[in-house]
Motif scaffolding. Structure first.
Motif, short mmCIF file in Angstrom:
data_model
loop_
_atom_site.label_atom_id
_atom_site.label_comp_id
_atom_site.label_asym_id
_atom_site.label_seq_id
_atom_site.Cartn_x
_atom_site.Cartn_y
_atom_site.Cartn_z
N SER A 4 14.46 44.27 -11.68
CA SER A 4 14.66 42.74 -10.87
C SER A 4 14.95 41.86 -12.85
CB SER A 4 13.96 42.56 -9.88
OG SER A 4 13.66 44.00 -9.40
N ALA A 5 15.33 40.93 -11.54
CA ALA A 5 15.85 39.60 -12.49
C ALA A 5 15.30 38.56 -11.56
CB ALA A 5 16.99 38.86 -12.70
N PRO A 6 14.47 37.31 -11.91
CA PRO A 6 13.49 36.98 -10.99
C PRO A 6 14.65 35.63 -10.66
CG PRO A 6 13.04 36.27 -13.34
CD PRO A 6 14.21 37.44 -12.72
N LYS A 7 15.11 35.95 -9.89
CA LYS A 7 16.64 34.95 -9.17
C LYS A 7 15.84 34.89 -8.27
CE LYS A 7 20.50 37.50 -10.44
NZ LYS A 7 22.27 38.40 -10.23
N ASP A 8 15.24 34.76 -7.38
CA ASP A 8 13.74 34.50 -5.64
C ASP A 8 12.64 33.29 -6.50
OD1 ASP A 8 12.45 36.87 -6.96
OD2 ASP A 8 11.26 36.62 -5.26
N ALA A 9 13.28 33.33 -7.96
CA ALA A 9 12.21 32.05 -8.48
C ALA A 9 13.15 30.92 -8.79
CB ALA A 9 11.60 32.50 -8.93
N LYS A 10 13.80 31.44 -8.89
CA LYS A 10 14.87 29.63 -9.76
C LYS A 10 15.04 28.60 -9.29
CE LYS A 10 19.26 30.69 -6.87
NZ LYS A 10 20.65 30.98 -7.26
N TRP A 11 14.43 28.10 -7.91
CA TRP A 11 14.36 27.07 -7.61
C TRP A 11 12.82 26.61 -8.29
CZ3 TRP A 11 9.06 26.19 -5.71
CH2 TRP A 11 8.00 27.63 -5.69
N MET A 12 11.63 27.36 -9.01
CA MET A 12 10.75 26.85 -10.00
C MET A 12 11.60 25.72 -11.04
SD MET A 12 7.79 27.34 -8.59
CE MET A 12 6.77 27.55 -9.91
N MET A 13 13.25 25.79 -11.08
CA MET A 13 14.00 25.41 -12.38
C MET A 13 14.55 23.87 -12.19
SD MET A 13 13.11 27.49 -14.84
CE MET A 13 13.88 26.92 -16.43
N PRO A 14 14.83 23.76 -12.70
CA PRO A 14 15.03 21.95 -12.93
C PRO A 14 16.84 22.07 -12.44
CG PRO A 14 13.70 21.70 -14.97
CD PRO A 14 13.33 23.46 -14.42
N ASP A 15 17.44 23.77 -12.86
CA ASP A 15 18.80 23.22 -12.79
C ASP A 15 19.15 24.76 -11.77
OD1 ASP A 15 17.90 25.89 -14.98
OD2 ASP A 15 19.08 25.66 -16.11
N ASN A 16 17.94 24.91 -11.64
CA ASN A 16 17.97 26.43 -10.23
C ASN A 16 19.16 27.40 -10.83
OD1 ASN A 16 17.50 26.94 -7.33
ND2 ASN A 16 19.77 26.29 -7.36
N THR A 17 18.39 27.80 -11.63
CA THR A 17 19.16 28.67 -12.46
C THR A 17 18.02 29.53 -13.29
OG1 THR A 17 19.80 28.29 -14.69
CG2 THR A 17 21.30 27.61 -12.89
N ILE A 18 17.86 31.05 -13.60
CA ILE A 18 17.40 31.86 -14.49
C ILE A 18 16.81 31.58 -15.95
CG2 ILE A 18 16.75 32.95 -11.96
CD1 ILE A 18 18.01 35.89 -13.93
N ARG A 19 17.87 30.73 -16.02
CA ARG A 19 18.55 29.79 -18.13
C ARG A 19 16.93 29.87 -18.34
NH1 ARG A 19 20.40 25.53 -21.05
NH2 ARG A 19 21.33 26.11 -22.15
N CYS A 20 16.87 30.87 -19.42
CA CYS A 20 15.76 30.09 -20.02
C CYS A 20 15.48 29.82 -21.62
CB CYS A 20 14.42 31.90 -20.10
SG CYS A 20 14.16 31.38 -18.41
N ASP A 21 15.03 28.52 -22.24
CA ASP A 21 15.28 28.36 -23.33
C ASP A 21 13.67 28.03 -24.14
OD1 ASP A 21 14.67 25.68 -22.18
OD2 ASP A 21 16.50 24.67 -22.86
N HIS A 22 12.78 28.09 -23.34
CA HIS A 22 11.22 28.51 -23.82
C HIS A 22 10.71 29.05 -23.69
CE1 HIS A 22 11.38 23.43 -23.71
NE2 HIS A 22 12.17 24.11 -25.22
N VAL A 23 10.09 30.43 -23.95
CA VAL A 23 9.11 31.10 -23.47
C VAL A 23 8.42 30.65 -22.20
CG1 VAL A 23 6.83 30.86 -25.14
CG2 VAL A 23 7.82 32.87 -24.05
N ASN A 24 7.74 29.50 -22.45
CA ASN A 24 7.05 29.10 -20.94
C ASN A 24 7.94 29.50 -19.38
OD1 ASN A 24 4.37 28.30 -22.73
ND2 ASN A 24 4.57 26.91 -21.90
N ASP A 25 8.92 29.08 -20.29
CA ASP A 25 10.85 29.60 -18.20
C ASP A 25 10.46 30.53 -18.08
OD1 ASP A 25 10.70 26.78 -19.07
OD2 ASP A 25 12.91 27.29 -20.53
#
Length: 376
Positions: A144-165
């Motif tokens: 699974s990918a954490p798509k259900d948590a994408k609302w936590m990201m500013p752009d509403n995607t699971i795009r990560c450029d930092h390890v903290n993301d």
């Protein structure tokens, strides 16, 4: 459709072998040229798994995971990073003292809170892999990918450029919890000769980092395969795109040929798989098909524009390789599929569908009562 066919809740027999074979690392090397470049880290240390399963989320300070970001960019968290680092250092010192006195518990008898320092090697490897993949990735575990948590990201995607993301998405996703705690929820343990107490022992958990691809959701499709035959293809994104109708034949032919010429022969021979779900992406100019993911053939996955009973009935009635439906969202069925995205996380789709319609919910309850009576 007869009354008996309508009220029968079709079961799906799923084996432990099928679940494990759909782990990303199992099929990625076999079909590597048909998917996005990925880094697979396995096995994951137990400390990291416990970190993901913890009730609280503790992220390292931003400057602790990528020094270049602090040097070369403005840091919106700079006002509090220093204080947080000092607090973390103090907590680490206290933890060392407490651990000497009482194992992994502090002076008050509380369990040690896992931080990045408990899996530092993995932390460093994730940072290195992000850079190797161009600086932007999407994370997932075995299935699974954490798509259900994408609302936590500013752009509403699971795009990560930092390890903290990555840590934030994995920590807040119900899909990830399901991977960790219930990987064989769809398996009949007794029939498969498994013991419920140690059923998860054979799972080698993995963290997958995929190079970021900006996918047009309108061109992503889900293909259902059973007995090495396609039994249905569905549009993946449940929005209406008018132009898809004119492309339907082209897209259908591309998916059909790719699945029968490439996917089925490989997975059948190399992994002994005959049923599974393949998500594919076909960007313009429609000359290449990408595999987004391969999922176990279970009710935990969304049937999208189909229902699970509809898919299973297709198989029961029998069909040849060319006799299946390719469904798109159109103006006539759009309202039927207007449901909250990822509402399938905790309940079967039959219940989610019924929850959108009070009459359907009543009918579902009635049919459930009938089934209960039949089994007594």
């Amino acid at each position: 459709m007869t009354k008996e066919e309508y009220v029968t809740f079709e079961t799906i027999e799923t084996s432990k072998h099928e679940i494990l074979s759909c782990s990303y690392s199992q099929w990625y090397e076999l079909l590597k040229s048909h998917t996005v470049e990925s880094k697979i880290i396995k096995p994951l240390p137990q400390s990291f798994i416990e970190y993901l399963n913890s009730d609280s989320i503790k992220l390292p300070p931003a400057h602790n995971y990528d020094p270049e970001l602090v040097i070369n960019s403005d840091n919106e968290y700079s006002d509090w990073e220093e204080d947080e680092q000092e607090q973390e250092d103090e907590e680490a010192g206290d933890a060392d003292v407490d651990a000497d006195a009482d194992g992994n518990k502090d002076g008050d008898g509380h369990e040690h809170q896992i931080t990045v320092s408990d899996f530092q090697d993995l932390h460093d490897q994730i940072i290195s892999n992000i850079h190797e993949l161009g600086g932007v990735v999407t994370p997932k575990l075995n299935w699974s990918a954490p798509k259900d948590a994408k609302w936590m990201m500013p752009d509403n995607t699971i795009r990560c450029d930092h390890v903290n993301d990555i840590y934030l998405l994995l920590n807040t996703s119900d899909h990830i919890v399901d991977d960790l705690d219930y990987p064989f929820a769809s398996v009949d343990l007794e029939q498969d000769g498994l013991n419920s107490n140690d059923v998860n022992v054979d799972v080698e958990y993995e963290l997958v980092l995929r190079k970021w691809m900006d996918i047009n959701p309108a061109l992503e499709f889900r293909t259902f395969i059973k007995d090495n035959k396609i039994i249905g293809i569905s549009q993946r994104d449940l929005n209406h795109y008018m132009y898809l109708e004119s492309l339907k034949e082209t897209i259908h032919d591309k998916i059909h040929n790719f699945i029968y010429d490439t996917v089925i022969p490989v997975l059948s021979e190399k992994l002994n798989l005959s049923k599974y779900i393949v998500d594919v992406y076909i960007p313009r100019p429609f000359n290449k098909v990408y595999i987004v993911d391969i999922n176990p053939f279970t009710r935990k996955s969304s049937p999208l524009l189909f229902t699970w009973n509809e898919l299973l009935l297709i198989d029961t009635l029998g069909h040849d390789e060319d006799n299946y439906e390719f469904k798109l969202v159109n103006e006539t069925n759009l309202g039927r599929f207007a449901k909250k995205e990822y509402s399938e996380s905790q309940v079967p789709y039959d219940v989610v569908d019924a929850s959108m319609n009070s009459e359907a919910m009543i009918e579902l309850a009635r049919e459930w009562d009938k089934l209960q009576v039949q089994t007594e």
